[in-house]
Design an enzyme around this catalytic site. Structure first.
Site, short mmCIF file in Angstrom:
data_model
loop_
_atom_site.label_atom_id
_atom_site.label_comp_id
_atom_site.label_asym_id
_atom_site.label_seq_id
_atom_site.Cartn_x
_atom_site.Cartn_y
_atom_site.Cartn_z
N SER A 132 0.49 3.58 0.96
CA SER A 132 1.78 4.21 0.68
C SER A 132 1.62 5.69 0.36
O SER A 132 2.45 6.51 0.72
CB SER A 132 2.45 3.54 -0.52
OG SER A 132 2.67 2.18 -0.27
N HIS A 140 2.68 1.91 7.75
CA HIS A 140 3.21 1.74 6.40
C HIS A 140 4.42 0.81 6.44
O HIS A 140 5.54 1.21 6.76
CB HIS A 140 3.60 3.09 5.80
CG HIS A 140 4.15 2.99 4.42
ND1 HIS A 140 5.19 3.76 3.96
CD2 HIS A 140 3.82 2.17 3.39
CE1 HIS A 140 5.48 3.42 2.71
NE2 HIS A 140 4.66 2.46 2.35
N GLU A 148 6.75 3.00 8.91
CA GLU A 148 6.34 4.38 9.17
C GLU A 148 4.99 4.32 9.90
O GLU A 148 4.02 3.79 9.38
CB GLU A 148 6.21 5.17 7.87
CG GLU A 148 7.55 5.49 7.23
CD GLU A 148 7.41 6.29 5.94
OE1 GLU A 148 8.04 7.35 5.84
OE2 GLU A 148 6.67 5.85 5.04
N ASN A 153 8.56 8.12 0.90
CA ASN A 153 8.19 8.25 -0.51
C ASN A 153 8.21 9.69 -0.97
O ASN A 153 8.43 9.97 -2.14
CB ASN A 153 6.82 7.61 -0.76
CG ASN A 153 6.94 6.10 -0.94
OD1 ASN A 153 7.98 5.59 -1.33
ND2 ASN A 153 5.87 5.37 -0.64
#
Length: 656
Positions: free
Chosen positions: A409, A430, A442, A480
């Site tokens: 992550s 991801h 992702e 994120n």
């Protein structure tokens, strides 16, 4: 008889005195102006010839009619309009049957509804998904469907946009029958109906419905809509079908369709639609062939790893799942089996399908078993040393052509790749938790990732039925990094005078399913805390830093799992906790901040600006390829309401 061509994409031939009309407008037989004029010409042809009993409409390839032509979106309308074509079909003097050979969606479903008979192939689906684009059906769907299947089911189908398969369509009364060869049955239907009174859908009375049942389905649809306008309008129009005559109902539907078509909400959902079509496209990659993938290795069978394994199994791959011990491997198999069982109970997988998945699953503690894998995805603890050592170990096990994918992550996949023998075969995948449910992946294009490795990763994600969004390497990737930016802004507002429940309420009123502090509690506060501690040494001492979350973690308030976080959870219910308010007030006092009140609009503007500013930075750095990619990540990974279009779209609207 020779083929008759009525337009570039509509042709026909005579079969036993019936004109078989075929729409061939690849890829989905969309209702373009050429298709509409072709259908009108075919109807004219039949009307002028007493020797032709009627006509059958079908689609070329695997689709009946996939809906409106998206290439015409936003352009001036071209005659004949679809409502005119559909009215002509319904009122036609000779029988018209739909031989539904594949998906009949949107306008395609509306064409079928207007026909005097509907014969469904075995693998077809019917649906009116217009609400997903912020619209309602605009060519009679809200008025004709309730006449065939009743108000309750029409509200369910149109209000949610869900499609029904052949068996359910027949059970509801939407289709007349299922046939292995729908064209042959439809031709026989027209021959048999010739000269008889025809069943015209628009002339059928809407069957009476119980107010309680209507209220229940209405409540269900509106709850799912979360403030979106189109589902509520769809409900109103379906109910109006039982109160107005067809002409009035169609006029009301068309006026509503036009109003919604010009709304920001529909523009937002169309933006999302086109963004999804563009997602995963990388310049120059269309000429690169992906590597074949038959066996997928998954390292780690915790929540994330088992979810990835389930996705791969359901998509037909063989899976080898690796754990550290035989006991852990057995536990992983049980976890994967239970997730498959839940999928069966939810009706998304058959019992036979589950058994086939389990037959393709191998769980093991022997790393050498990964030698046969074409792709290995690690889903182990998010620690750089752990992941690097794992990939170095895999270097000596997997075949030279196998791909290694990291599910990190926040860690730098380039650092992980650099530690391997061949960094060109390393890519980031991801997944979002739970991986078997969440659509977004992702796909991280690392510094050394080979083009065919990236192409393979994209093809793999698409086969899983998921949405791949390509991102470059940066801490937190696209999602994120934006989440961190707007969480930081939310915490600034906490110090300045807002409370967690006020910020969460503003987000939920905007359309998020859950506010940011409630999300943090669900995810666990310790993950971000550990990251902040790692970054403490390199943090700019002059940068503003809010310590409130650290104080909560130090007090053991780690979120739902500990029963306390930004909120308290007595009996599992989220409640405002005065102890948190006290921590916030103490932090303000320590910085001599005089708190002020925040209105909901100001809260949302600041959060949206934070997201948009970070998005612009990602674009400027080349981490994200296009604004739409950022919007898709935030919608599919972080609960941003789709009908607002995503943060980049929303920012463009506020400036426009």
């Amino acid at each position: 008889m020779a083929e008759i061509r009525f337009s570039e994409s509509v042709s026909a031939r005579l079969e036993g005195g019936v004109l078989l009309v075929t729409i061939d407008n690849a890829p989905v037989n969309a209702l373009s102006a050429d298709v509409r004029s072709g259908l009108m010409a075919a109807l004219d042809h039949v009307a002028e010839r007493s020797t032709i009993a009627g006509l059958v409409i079908t689609g070329a390839g695997n689709t009946f009619i996939g809906g409106a032509d998206i290439r015409e979106f936003g352009k001036p309308p071209v005659d004949p309009l679809l409502p005119e074509v559909i009215e002509r079909i319904e009122t036609f003097d000779k029988p018209v049957a739909a031989a539904v050979n594949g998906p009949a969606l949107g306008g395609g479903c509306e064409v079928a509804l207007a026909c005097h008979g509907r014969i469904a192939g075995e693998k077809v689906s019917f649906g009116l998904p217009e609400v997903k684009l912020g619209l309602v059906p605009g060519a009679g769907g809200t008025q004709r469907l309730p006449r065939l299947i009743g108000t309750v089911m029409a509200i369910d189908l149109i209000g949610t946009g869900r499609a029904v398969k052949a068996a359910e369509a027949v059970a509801l009364g939407l289709a007349d029958s299922i046939a292995a060869d729908p064209v042959a049955v439809a031709l026989a239907f027209v021959q048999e109906q010739a000269g008889k009174p025809l069943r015209r859908t628009g002339m059928i009375a809407v069957p009476p419905a119980h107010a309680k049942a209507v209220g229940a389905v209405e409540a269900k649809v509106l709850a799912k809509a979360r403030g979106q306008a189109a589902p509520a309008e769809a409900i109103r129009l379906v109910k109006a079908a039982g109160e107005l005559d067809l002409k009035q109902g169609l006029a009301e539907e068309r006026a509503t369709f036009r109003r919604l078509r010009d709304s920001v909400e529909s523009a937002a959902l169309r933006h999302v639609f086109f963004a999804e079509r563009a997602a995963g496209k990388v310049e120059g990659l269309d000429k690169v062939s992906p590597r074949p993938i038959a066996i997928v290795g998954v390292v780690g069978t915790g929540l994330m790893g088992s979810g990835i394994a389930v996705s791969a199994l359901i998509s037909g791959y063989r899976v080898v799942a690796l754990e550290q011990t035989e006991e852990a491997a057995a536990g992983g198999r049980a976890r994967i089996a239970e997730t498959l069982d839940k999928t069966v109970r939810a009706g998304r997988l058959t019992a036979d399908g589950r058994d086939e998945c389990l037959a393709r699953l191998q769980t093991t503690a022997e790393a050498v078993e990964l030698a046969k894998a074409d792709l290995v995805i690690e889903a182990v603890f998010d620690d750089l040393q752990v992941k690097t050592e794992l990939f170095q170990k895999l270097d000596g096990i997997v075949a030279p052509g196998a791909i290694l994918a990291t599910n990190t992550s926040y860690l730098d996949p380039d650092t992980i790749a650099a530690a391997t023998v061949d960094p060109s075969r390393v890519v980031g995948l991801h997944f979002f938790s739970p991986a078997n449910v969440m659509r977004l992946v992702e796909v991280v294009d690392c510094a050394k990732t080979a083009p065919d490795v990236l192409a393979t990763a994209l093809a793999f994600v698409k086969r899983l039925g998921k949405l791949p969004v390509v991102t470059g390497v940066t801490e937190g990737f696209i999602g994120n990094r934006i989440f961190s930016a707007y969480r930081r802004e939310a915490e600034f507002m906490l110090e300045d005078g807002a409370l967690p429940q006020e910020i969460d309420a503003a987000l939920e009123a905007y359309g998020f399913p859950m506010g940011i502090f409630a999300v943090n509690d669900m995810a666990g506060l310790e993950i971000a805390w550990a990251r902040r501690k790692r970054q403490a040494a390199t943090r700019d001492p002059a940068a503003r830093y809010v310590e409130i979350a650290d104080r909560l973690c130090e007090a053991g308030r780690l979120g739902r799992k500990s029963g306390r976080g930004w909120y308290a959870y007595p009996d599992g219910e989220r409640t405002v906790d005065p102890d948190v308010t006290a921590v916030i007030e103490t932090a303000r006092a320590a910085k001599r901040i005089t708190p002020r009140a925040f209105k909901s609009d100001e809260i949302m503007n600041r959060l949206l600006n934070a997201m948009c500013d970070e998005g612009k930075a990602l674009l400027a750095e080349g981490i994200a390829a296009r604004p739409g990619d950022i919007d898709l990540v935030m919608i599919n990974g972080y609960g941003f309401p789709a009908h607002k279009g995503g943060p980049m779209f929303a920012a463009g609207q506020s400036k426009g």
